[in-house]
Design an enzyme around this catalytic site. Structure first.
Site, PDB file in Angstrom:
ATOM      1  CD  GLU A 298      44.610  48.599  25.654  1.00  0.00           C
ATOM      2  OE1 GLU A 298      44.168  48.185  26.744  1.00  0.00           O
ATOM      3  OE2 GLU A 298      44.119  48.288  24.567  1.00  0.00           O
ATOM      4  N   PRO A 299      49.121  51.191  28.979  1.00  0.00           N
ATOM      5  CG  PRO A 299      51.220  52.207  29.137  1.00  0.00           C
ATOM      6  CD  PRO A 299      50.210  51.709  28.150  1.00  0.00           C
ATOM      7  N   GLY A 300      48.230  52.364  32.218  1.00  0.00           N
ATOM      8  CA  GLY A 300      47.667  53.477  32.972  1.00  0.00           C
ATOM      9  C   GLY A 300      48.538  53.727  34.182  1.00  0.00           C
ATOM     10  NE  ARG A 301      48.365  49.425  38.857  1.00  0.00           N
ATOM     11  CZ  ARG A 301      47.308  49.293  39.662  1.00  0.00           C
ATOM     12  NH1 ARG A 301      47.282  49.887  40.825  1.00  0.00           N
ATOM     13  NH2 ARG A 301      46.287  48.540  39.300  1.00  0.00           N
ATOM     14  CB  CYS A 367      29.928  57.219  58.975  1.00  0.00           C
ATOM     15  SG  CYS A 367      29.983  58.900  59.584  1.00  0.00           S
ATOM     16  CD  GLU A 368      30.882  52.534  54.843  1.00  0.00           C
ATOM     17  OE1 GLU A 368      31.092  51.332  55.107  1.00  0.00           O
ATOM     18  OE2 GLU A 368      29.942  52.944  54.146  1.00  0.00           O
ATOM     19  CE1 TYR A 396      42.689  52.456  36.907  1.00  0.00           C
ATOM     20  CE2 TYR A 396      44.906  51.832  37.533  1.00  0.00           C
ATOM     21  CZ  TYR A 396      43.902  51.879  36.602  1.00  0.00           C
ATOM     22  OH  TYR A 396      44.113  51.375  35.347  1.00  0.00           O
TER      23      TYR A 396
HETATM   24  N1  LLP Z   1      43.491  48.381  29.243  1.00  0.00           N
HETATM   25  C1  LLP Z   1      42.342  47.857  29.692  1.00  0.00           C
HETATM   26  C2  LLP Z   1      41.429  47.208  28.750  1.00  0.00           C
HETATM   27  C3  LLP Z   1      42.035  47.922  31.058  1.00  0.00           C
HETATM   28  O1  LLP Z   1      40.905  47.397  31.513  1.00  0.00           O
HETATM   29  C4  LLP Z   1      42.934  48.562  31.953  1.00  0.00           C
HETATM   30  C5  LLP Z   1      42.639  48.659  33.389  1.00  0.00           C
HETATM   31  C6  LLP Z   1      44.109  49.112  31.424  1.00  0.00           C
HETATM   32  C7  LLP Z   1      44.364  48.988  30.063  1.00  0.00           C
HETATM   33  C8  LLP Z   1      45.119  49.818  32.283  1.00  0.00           C
HETATM   34  O2  LLP Z   1      45.612  48.998  33.269  1.00  0.00           O
HETATM   35  P1  LLP Z   1      46.888  49.469  34.127  1.00  0.00           P
HETATM   36  O3  LLP Z   1      48.031  49.636  33.177  1.00  0.00           O
HETATM   37  O4  LLP Z   1      46.545  50.755  34.769  1.00  0.00           O
HETATM   38  O5  LLP Z   1      47.107  48.394  35.115  1.00  0.00           O
HETATM   39  N2  LLP Z   1      41.157  50.246  40.081  1.00  0.00           N
HETATM   40  C9  LLP Z   1      42.210  49.252  40.077  1.00  0.00           C
HETATM   41  C10 LLP Z   1      42.755  49.009  38.686  1.00  0.00           C
HETATM   42  C11 LLP Z   1      41.711  48.621  37.682  1.00  0.00           C
HETATM   43  C12 LLP Z   1      42.269  48.433  36.296  1.00  0.00           C
HETATM   44  C13 LLP Z   1      41.177  48.307  35.294  1.00  0.00           C
HETATM   45  N3  LLP Z   1      41.614  48.163  33.925  1.00  0.00           N
HETATM   46  C14 LLP Z   1      43.284  49.674  41.076  1.00  0.00           C
HETATM   47  O6  LLP Z   1      43.115  50.700  41.731  1.00  0.00           O
HETATM   48  O7  LLP Z   1      44.276  48.979  41.239  1.00  0.00           O
END
Ligand code: LLP
Length: 446
Positions: A298-301, A367-368, A396
């Site tokens: 489940e990659p996002g970043r 303003c922070e 993100y």
């Molecule tokens: N699966 C689950 C259940 C998650 O909670 C997350 C991210 C992902 C997959 C994807 O994670 P990734 O591959 O993107 O690392 N806002 C923060 C990151 C929060 C991630 C939350 N969960 C930032 O800007 O670094």
């Protein structure tokens, strides 16, 4: 030192090795003395759409997807993109077209994914606090599976399935109690945090699913945290999942069809490189092969982070209290990561001019005092009216933006093969307060 200075027209650019790598990841090159992405000059985007604006490179996203897919070619696997990282419909469609599924954490993300054309069976519904309405929606939509994170949620899911008379495919997201090295706000795998079913409750949760006529235990899942660079914790966590799989098999459970390793693959933001998917594959593939069921990721970043940047214009330079400030037109409402996590985003000039480098704070108009993008950063002497690009902002970034200070959220642009498209226009100021009522009791008191 040359850091921060981009050199050489027409050449691959980069003041430092890490900056060069970041530009490369984003598909940024110097064309006629200024940065272009996928053949589109950033200055042209700023002229046409204004600033601040997010720009994403479609081909950079494709490259990352292919790299991950290829690294795991030897084992059956599925990549379910974590929609929360960047949920623009154009990004979702692009990943769907590459064959990705989608990992969701809200009804809103579910609707987005469906609107982008994902099939319900390609959706994974995750999240630690799903509402009754969201669980009902997921069952009715017949999503691939629902990752539950507590016994209480499981009991709620069972009641909802019974009420609807519909089956539900369940994933158990366990908390593997593995230590990871990342920012504490994005570490999700230790005991004593809100995520996942704790180890000592997994047996009870599995029993509940196995006994229930409408629930099927389809997936064992984990998610260790975000921006991880070491493959070690994945192996540790996977060992726990495999141990549990064997335990369940010994109790006659034959329905588990996938092991979900979550997301979390780190990317480069500065000197430290990200997690190489080939390195991760070398560590976990042998275990996966032995275990049998296909892997889910489940990659996002990893898929979108490096592909995007935030383009902003310098408004002012200011000297105060012994510090030099570069004030830009993007703020913490546009990109929250530096303020929230002290995250590092590399900042480069769009039209590098080989000027002297000075130490400055790059700050926004909000303003922070916490509204900054960089503190004590070496940056060439940029002047008002010039453009800067904040790199590594594809994940993100926009999704965490807000209307704080009644600021319209930025536009989003996708570039691909020399073309650009506005995939989300800049918000109109009137939209920000058009649905509010200045005098709600006026009629009642009259
Ligand atoms: N699966 C689950 C259940 C998650 O909670 C997350 C991210 C992902 C997959 C994807 O994670 P990734 O591959 O993107 O690392 N806002 C923060 C990151 C929060 C991630 C939350 N969960 C930032 O800007 O670094």
């Amino acid at each position: 030192m040359g850091e921060g200075v981009l050199m050489g027209a027409g050449r691959r650019v980069g003041g430092s090795a890490s900056q060069a790598a970041l530009l490369d990841d984003a598909g940024l090159v110097l064309q006629h003395g200024e940065l272009a992405m996928a053949g589109v000059p950033l200055s042209g985007i700023a002229r046409e759409v204004g600033t601040p604006v997010y720009v994403y490179n479609a081909e950079a996203i494709r490259n990352r997807f292919r790299a991950l897919d290829l690294a795991f070619a030897a084992v059956p696997h599925r990549i379910c993109y974590a929609v929360k990282a960047n949920s623009n419909l154009a990004v979702l469609r692009l990943l769907r077209d590459l064959g990705a599924g989608a990992d969701l954490v809200s009804a809103g993300e579910m609707q987005r994914a469906l609107a982008a054309g994902f099939r319900p069976e390609d959706l994974v519904f995750s999240g630690v606090g799903k509402t009754t309405a969201e669980l009902r929606m997921a069952i009715q939509a017949d999503v691939g599976h629902i990752n539950v994170e507590s016994l209480e949620e499981l009991e709620r899911l069972a009641v909802i399935a019974e009420g609807l008379g519909l089956p539900a495919s369940v994933g158990l997201r366990i908390n593997p109690d593995v230590t990871t090295e990342t920012h504490p706000y994005i570490s999700t795998s230790k005991g004593g945090i809100k995520f996942g079913v704790p180890h000592d409750q997994v047996g009870r949760a599995a029993d509940l699913i196995l006994r229930h006529p409408l629930l099927t235990l389809s997936v064992l899942a984990m998610h260790l945290g975000s921006q991880l660079r070491d493959p070690g914790p994945y192996r540790e966590g996977l060992e726990r999942l495999v141990g549990l799989l064997h335990l369940l098999r010994s109790r006659g459970c034959t329905t588990v069809r996938a092991l979900d390793l979550g997301g979390g693959l780190g990317i480069r933001y500065a000197e430290e490189p990200g997690l190489d998917p080939a390195e991760l594959a070398a560590v976990v593939s042998p275990l996966l092969e032995q275990a049998g069921p296909p892997a889910y990721f489940e990659p996002g970043r990893f898929l979108v982070g490096s592909s995007g940047l935030l383009l902003t214009e310098v408004l002012y330079r200011k000297h105060s209290g012994g510090r030099d400030f570069v004030i830009v037109d993007a703020g913490m409402n546009d990109l929250l990561r530096p303020s929230l996590y002290k995250a590092h985003h590399e900042i480069v000039e769009v039209a590098p001019a080989g000027r002297e480098v000075a130490t400055v704070d790059v700050v926004g108009p909000v303003c922070e005092t916490g509204d900054f993008f960089a503190l004590e950063r070496a940056l060439p002497r940029v002047e008002p009216g010039e453009l800067l690009a904040l790199l590594g902002a594809g994940a993100y970034g926009f999704v965490m933006s807000s209307n704080y200070n009644t600021r319209a959220r930025a536009a989003e642009v996708l570039v691909d093969g020399g073309r650009m498209a506005v995939v989300r226009p800049r918000e109109e100021l009137a939209d920000l307060f058009g649905r509010e009522r200045a005098d709600p009791f006026a009629a009642a008191t009259r």
